[in-house]
Enzyme design. Structure first.
Site, mmCIF file in Angstrom:
data_model
loop_
_atom_site.group_PDB
_atom_site.id
_atom_site.type_symbol
_atom_site.label_atom_id
_atom_site.label_comp_id
_atom_site.label_asym_id
_atom_site.label_seq_id
_atom_site.Cartn_x
_atom_site.Cartn_y
_atom_site.Cartn_z
ATOM 1 N N GLN A 512 40.944 44.871 40.205
ATOM 2 C CA GLN A 512 41.594 46.169 40.349
ATOM 3 C C GLN A 512 42.779 46.307 39.389
ATOM 4 O OE1 GLN A 512 41.011 48.959 41.788
ATOM 5 N NE2 GLN A 512 42.988 49.931 41.418
ATOM 6 N N GLU A 513 43.531 45.228 39.232
ATOM 7 C CA GLU A 513 44.748 45.290 38.425
ATOM 8 C C GLU A 513 44.463 45.476 36.942
ATOM 9 O OE1 GLU A 513 47.907 45.395 39.010
ATOM 10 O OE2 GLU A 513 48.066 44.978 41.149
ATOM 11 N N SER A 514 43.532 44.713 36.413
ATOM 12 C CA SER A 514 43.366 44.667 34.954
ATOM 13 C C SER A 514 41.955 44.921 34.471
ATOM 14 C CB SER A 514 43.814 43.296 34.445
ATOM 15 O OG SER A 514 42.950 42.286 34.948
#
Length: 659
Positions: A512-514
């Site tokens: 989700q983050e990167s």
């Protein structure tokens, strides 16, 4: 000689020939890699002749464009127009071609070599366009130079300083009219860029002194709108200034702003639509906890009268936070039909039907939701005590094994220059360059691409960060394997085995983050796979006594990032009693905000109501996405999850007593 003997001899010769061909190819690429490695190590110390000799040896090597780029960049001061143009023409699919062109145009600008700038095949960057047009101006080609300059200048953002010379010349020619300044002021005010608006206001000529004085006063303090309206004549521009500045006044002093609306309507002859827009700004500012009963009543009356979707959805979430299901039903009923069909509101319609003992109708909605994708689809399956449908067997090439599929895809894609460059970049560990190549390949132009094939090819090659990006480019939302590859698994395994966090949760956060891209940096400065802020990383490194951590640049190293990221994720996970909902929210928005949201909720709030009432849209969507990704990663890791939320998370009461 018998037939059998002849066959054996022929087979041996054929096999030997193929082996020699394979050996020759392997030997060739090995030799080229050695030459390229030497180039990287010492090309800056070689003479020009030695460099050119090295480049000849690398002519057929996939990374030759990088070596050639480095040579030209080092010799930019003496490079010819033909050399630069030729490089750009020969490497149209190479990410650094534009960079070389921009550097060369900058150099020629410094040298005031206007004639040669106009001979270049320039790229589409704003800076290069400005320099190219300024070169035309310096050659006396004013009409051509100033063509379309107004459209470049009319931006709602700050413009690069490299364009100053062109814009100053354009301004001095008299082409920048007052109307253009006013038009750009409106654009800038619509983005609430007060600093730039102030700069543009000061560019107004001296005969616009009254406007300048009153507009600067509004920019300094929106409460000066009263004086602005009183002192300025009514024009389309003055109306727009009021409409665009009013939200700032409403945010600072909603009560004063509300009392001022009748005066504005009368003085500016505002339409009913414009009056409603002003009132909407007031309503937005009556959602805070300090709003009085009268203000809340005014807000709710306004929302029910005008059915503004944004305000309605915010009001529904407020009712969820306050655990007022009857209010949820009331406000959902006011939504336009199309918006009622959003997953979250269909789910809550089912909950309301269930509460009213209309279980069959509720189950019908949940069953319909379950056939979709995403958080509410998976949780609807959980509510119905059914297994969410998933499919890892979708074909990209029909009726072939993964080995055959890779062979067929390789026969098409492996020969592409960009793929060959990526192959070699990854061999040398140059992942940022490989990712830049891949993105350029995916997004460079609008030519149709077989994104499913490209994503599968990357996935089968073990290029997880590339397969994810291909699924995004191709909108392949159902291609779970390519969307959720296992990357750096040895590091995730190692750094989660002694922690409370599940492996799938750490992978979901990273995804989700990167998007599993280790080179990413967010606007706030978060870096790498797990998007750690430098201060968070520094504190985490101290806590685990990671003595070899010295710089935030190390966060681009996957091993370091995963080590520090899993530590911090485990910290917030334990802080919130092993609850992924709260841990994910805390990882995104910070533990203090999550505690504040818990304190603000009504007693007895259940999990879905808490998630949907999170006031930050980004965090709300983040939590739902992470839970979905965690579920998928559990499936991929063969953990056989039954539900998207575990029993503990469902049974938890989302409320915290105020201290």
């Amino acid at each position: 000689m018998s037939l059998r003997t002849i066959i054996v001899v022929l087979f041996s010769l054929l096999f030997g020939f193929n082996s020699m061909m394979a050996y020759g190819k392997d030997s060739s690429i090995k030799k080229q890699r050695e030459i390229y490695q030497k180039w990287l190590q010492n090309y800056t110390t070689l003479s020009d002749t030695e460099q050119l000799n090295q480049l000849v040896l690398l002519k057929d090597y996939p990374l030759y464009p990088y070596a050639r780029y480095q040579y030209l960049k080092a010799h930019l001061a003496t490079a010819s127009i033909n050399q630069v143009n030729q490089f750009v023409r020969q490497n149209p699919d190479f990410p650094l071609s534009s960079s070389l062109m921009q550097s060369y145009v900058e150099l020629l600008t410094e040298k005031k070599d206007w004639q040669n700038i106009s001979k270049l095949s320039i790229d589409n960057s704003l800076v290069t366009k400005c320099r190219y047009k300024y070169a035309l101006f310096q050659q006396g080609k004013k009409t051509e130079a100033f063509k379309d300059v107004a459209s470049l200048w009319l931006s709602d953002n700050d413009l690069p300083s490299a364009c100053n010379d062109l814009f100053n010349a354009w301004d001095q020619s008299g082409a920048k009219s007052v109307n253009l300044i006013l038009l750009r002021l409106e654009l800038v005010l619509s983005k609430n860029n007060i600093k730039l608006a102030r700069y543009l206001t000061n560019q107004l000529p001296s005969n616009y002194g009254t406007l300048k004085k009153n507009l600067l006063a509004v920019l300094d303090d929106p409460q000066n709108l009263t004086a602005f309206v009183k002192n300025m004549s009514v024009t389309p521009f003055s109306k727009n200034v009021v409409m665009l500045s009013f939200p700032r006044l409403a945010n600072r002093n909603p009560e004063l702003a509300n009392t001022f609306i009748p005066t504005l309507v009368k003085r500016l002859k505002l339409t009913q639509e414009q009056e409603i827009k002003l009132q909407r700004s007031i309503a937005l500012n009556y959602f805070n906890s300090s709003a009085t009963k009268e203000q809340v009543a005014w807000r709710d009356h306004f929302i029910s009268e005008h059915s503004d979707v944004g305000l309605l959805e915010r009001r529904i979430r407020l009712a969820l936070k306050d655990n007022q299901l009857d209010q949820v039903a009331y406000w959902i009923n006011l939504l336009p039909k199309t918006h009622k069909q959003k997953d979250e509101w269909r789910y809550w319609q089912a909950v309301i039907l269930e509460k009213d003992n209309q279980q069959a109708d509720a189950d019908k909605i949940l069953q319909s939701l379950m056939e979709q994708r995403g958080f509410y689809a998976m949780y609807s399956a959980q509510k119905l005590k059914q297994t969410y449908h998933f499919n890892f067997e979708y074909p990209v090439i029909d009726k072939v094994t993964p080995k055959e599929e890779l062979a067929r895809l390789s026969s098409h894609y492996a020969k592409l220059p960009v793929i060959q460059r990526i192959e070699e970049l990854r061999y040398f560990g140059k992942i940022p360059e490989a990712i830049a190549e891949w993105r350029y390949f995916l997004y460079k132009d609008n030519n149709p691409k077989q994104y499913a094939e490209i994503a599968r090819y990357a996935y089968l090659r073990g290029w997880g960060e590339h397969s994810v990006q291909a699924t995004i480019a191709g909108k392949l939302w159902d291609n779970w394997l390519e969307r959720f590859p296992l990357v750096h698994q040895q590091h995730f395994d190692h750094f989660t085995k002694d922690k409370s966090i599940p492996l799938s949760f750490a992978l979901a956060i990273s995804r989700q983050e990167s998007g599993l891209d280790p080179t990413v940096q967010s606007p706030s400065g978060a870096k790498g796979l797990m998007q750690l802020l430098p201060n968070t990383a520094k504190e985490s490194a101290k806590k685990i006594a990671l003595q070899n951590y010295h710089s935030s640049e190390q966060l681009y190293d996957p091993e370091t990032n995963i080590q520090l990221g899993t530590y911090y994720l485990n910290y917030v996970y334990q802080l919130f009693d092993d609850n992924r909902v709260l841990a994910a929210a805390a990882y995104n928005a910070g533990p203090n905000r999550v505690n504040r949201w818990l304190q603000d909720t009504a007693d007895g709030l259940e999990v879905i109501a808490f998630i949907e009432s999170i006031p930050f849209t980004e965090t709300r969507n983040y939590v739902k996405s992470v839970l979905v990704f965690d579920y998928i990663y559990q499936l991929i890791l063969k953990n056989k999850p039954q539900t998207i939320l575990n029993t503990k998370e469902v049974q938890h009461i989302y409320h915290k007593e105020k201290s």
